[in-house]
Design a protein around this motif. Structure first.
Motif, PDB file in Angstrom:
ATOM      1  N   ASP A 136      11.465   3.024   2.063  1.00 18.94           N
ATOM      2  CA  ASP A 136      11.412   2.816   3.485  1.00 18.94           C
ATOM      3  C   ASP A 136      10.226   2.495   4.026  1.00 18.94           C
ATOM      4  OD1 ASP A 136      12.054   2.359   6.315  1.00 18.94           O
ATOM      5  OD2 ASP A 136      12.725   4.481   6.523  1.00 18.94           O
ATOM      6  N   SER A 163       7.983  -0.729   5.672  1.00 23.92           N
ATOM      7  CA  SER A 163       7.380  -0.709   6.812  1.00 23.92           C
ATOM      8  C   SER A 163       5.935  -1.020   7.038  1.00 23.92           C
ATOM      9  CB  SER A 163       7.277   0.909   7.461  1.00 23.92           C
ATOM     10  OG  SER A 163       6.593   1.624   6.618  1.00 23.92           O
ATOM     11  N   LYS A 209      18.988  -2.129   6.174  1.00 29.15           N
ATOM     12  CA  LYS A 209      17.452  -1.952   6.627  1.00 29.15           C
ATOM     13  C   LYS A 209      16.884  -3.253   6.918  1.00 29.15           C
ATOM     14  CE  LYS A 209      13.562   0.145   7.809  1.00 29.15           C
ATOM     15  NZ  LYS A 209      13.532   1.478   8.694  1.00 29.15           N
TER      16      LYS A 209
END
Length: 425
Positions: A52, A56, A73
């Motif tokens: 994650d 980003s 995601k």
């Protein structure tokens, strides 16, 4: 007593059985709750540790899909490009790539042209998609937007092609003329005529190379590193002096006017080149025995006062379809006339970049058969020192495939055009 004892015994047995059944039911319920179900396998999958955070910070658009092709995601860039809609991947070729990668575990990459969202012009969005397995159940899709890179490459390719063509013309002419001089070595008049033509072509070649150097310099250098207050009167006088010979040959009168004692904040050399190009164009595209005017004035603007320098001629004018393209590299309104006057098609492109890099703009008003007015708007010296000029001006780097900046506009001139040309007999 025997009857009462029997009833009590039966009640005790019934209570024990009820307790046993309740305990078994509770334990069975707990076992069912802990047992994974088909639905729970697809609810809120957990990304591997650190994924994650990595996603980003990626510049590429990222989408993670589970084994049911649902989006686990997605980055904001993926939504902006229209890749994800309603929790699903909206691009079928990418979805098929994800399914194939999930099946065999191979990494796949492909370039696609996607329809651009929010435009009715049918423009394609060029992207590069790369799919790779992520753990045992997830698939990672990375999409990079290649539209800007392709556009810049097209601009560079067209620029090289245009430069090659423009250089080939005078070089070829010089080669032919040199052969003609050798063949006419015993004819002095022919040699003199061919030598004069060679001088013209050599001058054109020199001008082209110099303007290419100037254009490269104004695009790459920061003009405000060596900025200083530059007097407008001196710039106008220098531009007139630069074109005095051409104007005298055509008996064109050059007149300067407007507000005196104005100053601009910027690089003197680049500002002089920009204004000189405007005046030179006005002289070259004006008929004989006409007038070219240069006027300066101060105008009030929200970010600070601006200095406007307008160059007005009584030339052939520019048609409406050509007005939007006059600032493109190598674009000529009248190619035949430009070659007669030695124009390269780079002068106005240099003016555009100088104006934008100084925090200003250049605009044009024109009427066919009546003339044109090119107006430079630049920050006044006092106002520019009090505020920071944004170097990333719209139109400076955002060009189309012909080098035309977004934001270059055609406006009505704030100056009255000169009267219609009065050509003396």
């Amino acid at each position: 007593m025997d009857v009462n004892a029997a009833v009590a015994a039966a009640a005790a047995i019934a209570g024990v059985l009820t307790g046993v059944i309740a305990m078994l039911a509770f334990r069975w319920s707990e076992r069912d709750q802990k047992r994974p179900t088909r639905t729970s396998l697809h609810t809120d999958p957990v990304l591997p540790p650190g994924v994650d955070t990595v996603l980003s910070v990626l510049r590429s658009s990222a989408v993670v899909l589970d084994e049911a092709d649902a989006v686990v995601k997605a980055s904001s860039a993926a939504y902006a490009l229209g890749l994800v809609r309603g929790g699903k991947l909206a691009v079928e070729p990418m979805m098929q790539m994800a399914r194939d990668t999930r099946r065999d575990g191979e990494i796949r990459q492909v370039e696609l042209d996607l329809p651009r969202r929010g435009t009715g012009r049918g423009e394609a969005l060029a992207v590069s998609a790369r799919v790779a397995p992520l753990g045992s159940r997830l698939v990672l899709l990375l999409v990079e937007d290649l539209t800007e890179a392709r556009r810049i490459e097209a601009v560079r390719r067209d620029f090289v092609a245009n430069v090659s063509h423009e250089l080939k013309t005078p070089v070829g002419a010089l080669s032919l003329l040199s052969e003609a001089v050798m063949d006419a070595s015993d004819d002095p008049e022919a040699v003199e005529r061919f030598a004069g033509r060679m001088q013209i072509e050599a001058t054109r070649l020199t001008n082209l190379v110099q303007e290419l150097i100037d254009l490269s310099r104004v695009q790459n250098d920061d003009p405000l590193e060596d900025a200083e207050p530059v007097r407008v009167d001196e710039l106008v006088a220098e531009a007139i002096d630069r074109c005095r010979h051409q104007a005298g040959t055509k008996q064109i009168t050059m007149a300067a006017g407007g507000t005196a004692d104005l100053s601009i904040w910027g690089n003197r050399g680049q500002l002089a080149a920009a204004l000189g190009n405007l005046v030179e164009n006005a002289v070259n595209y004006s008929p004989a025995r006409t007038r070219v005017g240069i006027a300066a004035r101060r105008v009030t603007a929200p970010g600070g006062d601006l200095i406007e320098i307008a160059v007005t001629d009584q030339g052939i004018g520019i048609s409406e379809k050509d007005r939007e393209r006059v600032f493109e590299r190598f674009y000529r309104v009248d190619p035949a006339r430009s070659r007669q006057t030695g124009g390269t098609g780079l002068g106005l492109a240099i003016v555009k970049h100088v104006a934008a890099s100084h925090g200003g703009e250049v605009t044009v008003w024109s009427s066919e058969g009546q003339g044109s007015t090119f107006t430079l708007r630049l920050p006044e010296a006092a106002a520019a020192r009090d505020r920071e000029i944004d170097h990333d001006m719209p139109g400076l780097d955002d060009e189309d495939e012909n080098g035309q900046p977004d934001g270059t506009t055609t406006v009505t001139s704030p100056y009255e055009p000169l009267p219609a040309p009065e050509v003396l007999p």
